[in-house]
Design an enzyme around this catalytic site. Sequence first.
Site, short mmCIF file in Angstrom:
data_model
loop_
_atom_site.label_atom_id
_atom_site.label_comp_id
_atom_site.label_asym_id
_atom_site.label_seq_id
_atom_site.Cartn_x
_atom_site.Cartn_y
_atom_site.Cartn_z
N ARG A 58 1.17 -1.18 -0.27
CA ARG A 58 -0.14 0.45 -0.13
C ARG A 58 0.81 0.70 0.25
O ARG A 58 0.29 2.77 -0.44
CB ARG A 58 -1.25 -0.35 1.02
N TYR A 111 -12.08 22.63 -12.92
CA TYR A 111 -12.89 21.38 -13.11
C TYR A 111 -14.54 21.00 -12.78
O TYR A 111 -13.77 21.46 -10.79
CB TYR A 111 -11.88 20.22 -13.60
N ASP A 183 -4.18 23.09 -11.65
CA ASP A 183 -4.33 21.59 -12.00
C ASP A 183 -3.73 21.57 -13.53
O ASP A 183 -4.26 23.16 -14.30
CB ASP A 183 -5.90 21.90 -11.31
N LYS A 208 -5.68 11.91 -18.95
CA LYS A 208 -5.46 12.19 -20.10
C LYS A 208 -4.52 12.29 -20.88
O LYS A 208 -4.24 11.14 -21.02
CB LYS A 208 -5.22 13.78 -19.76
C1 LIG Z 1 -10.34 14.74 -16.74
C2 LIG Z 1 -9.80 15.89 -15.50
C3 LIG Z 1 -9.74 15.65 -14.09
C4 LIG Z 1 -9.72 14.28 -13.21
O1 LIG Z 1 -9.28 14.10 -13.94
P1 LIG Z 1 -9.82 11.97 -13.47
O2 LIG Z 1 -9.23 11.32 -14.04
O3 LIG Z 1 -10.80 11.80 -15.70
O4 LIG Z 1 -10.74 11.88 -12.42
C5 LIG Z 1 -9.27 16.90 -13.12
N1 LIG Z 1 -8.57 18.58 -13.52
C6 LIG Z 1 -9.18 18.83 -15.65
C7 LIG Z 1 -8.87 19.22 -16.54
C8 LIG Z 1 -9.56 17.52 -16.13
O5 LIG Z 1 -9.74 17.65 -17.89
#
Ligand SMILES: *Cc1c(COP(=O)(O)O)cnc(C)c1O
Length: 391
Positions: A58, A111, A183, A208
């Site tokens: 973990r 987001y 982010d 992504k």
């Molecule tokens: C998709 C996304 C997230 C979240 O990612 P997940 O892996 O889908 O939880 C966070 N910030 C941005 C800008 C995103 O496009």
Amino acid sequence: MTNTPDNKRSIETVLAHSGRDPSGFHGFVNPPVVHASTVLYPDTKTMVTGAQKFSYARRGNPTTDSLEDALKEIEGAAGVKLANSGLNAIALAILSCVKSGDHILIADTAYGPTRHFADTVLPGLNVDVEYYNPAVGANIKSLFKPNTTAVFTEAPGSLTFEMQDIPAIAAAAHEIDATVLMDNTWASPLYCQPIAFGVDLSIQAGTKYIVGHSDVMLGTIAASEKAWHKLDTLHGAMGSHVGPDDVYLGLRGLRTLSVRLERHQKNTAVVLDWLKTQPAIGAIRYPALESDPGHEIWKRDFSGASGLCGFDFATRTTQEQAYAFLDALTLFGLGYSWGGFESLAIPVRLKGMRSATNVDPDLHSVRLHIGLEDPEDLIKDLGQALDKAFA
Ligand SMILES: *Cc1c(COP(=O)(O)O)cnc(C)c1O
């Protein structure tokens, strides 16, 4: 040429070499995918003193170490933690730097699920959440309260793509010793290096571009010296863990990030060049375009642009026309997420999604992810869909 976090090797070289130790694994180029829970100790003394590198899966194994080490070098971080989704990375990062009684400032363009987390979880922990206009820059100072401990940024903003002056916001926040979060999913660590701008917690939805193939959910948090200890402690306390196969696919994606992003960027430029000539299209939202209000900041702070962009339909477009356009697309899939090899589209309505920014609630917009297909085929697809919707 992209930013070089260590001022020695170019980031493309770092992407290819970081987090690998072939001599530690019989010469194999890639690290093993370690499926594990229990780790055995040679004797009781080693066990009770914790004197061995791995204690329990973990808390990490050679596969997670490999991705964390790679990202640590790429992001110029004091340490990196993995999370089971991008949203989980955001939630863990925020929880690591706020406590009861604190005030957090969050960009209005964050987001959507970040807002949902902030609105549903933080008030219950007695954390005061305030949204701010992303254009605030150094004036973020005017929003500080005696209990402000964290400033959350995202650039460009989700769905609407506004840039933020991250260095100015970070400098102001550090004057009051607040933690700065960003982010940075849109640019990925290849095209933007948040920690070099003073960001303390640099977040990626690894789902992504790092993974890049629409087949894994993954989040990453890279921390500055100042934020690392708290992040590491919170992450351990929460029992967060990402399975080794998913971590491995993140590592594998990382190796080709620079070639994929270069192509996403090139294809997006070709598609947008055509799109801006279309009478049914209003503003295009993409900071790499000279016409974009965030272009100057983008040029100053980022070394490239990705394949995620948006556009507004010309103002008199109805919902029926917007949906007819999306429904007529054949190469662009209708689906959430982005960052894979394929092109995607979603309808965008901002009604109820912003509280500190003026948005036209009647405007119909579209978010596109421009994939790795031939951009001329994508243009044909967009063209026939516009013809159908606006016939
Ligand atoms: C998709 C996304 C997230 C979240 O990612 P997940 O892996 O889908 O939880 C966070 N910030 C941005 C800008 C995103 O496009």
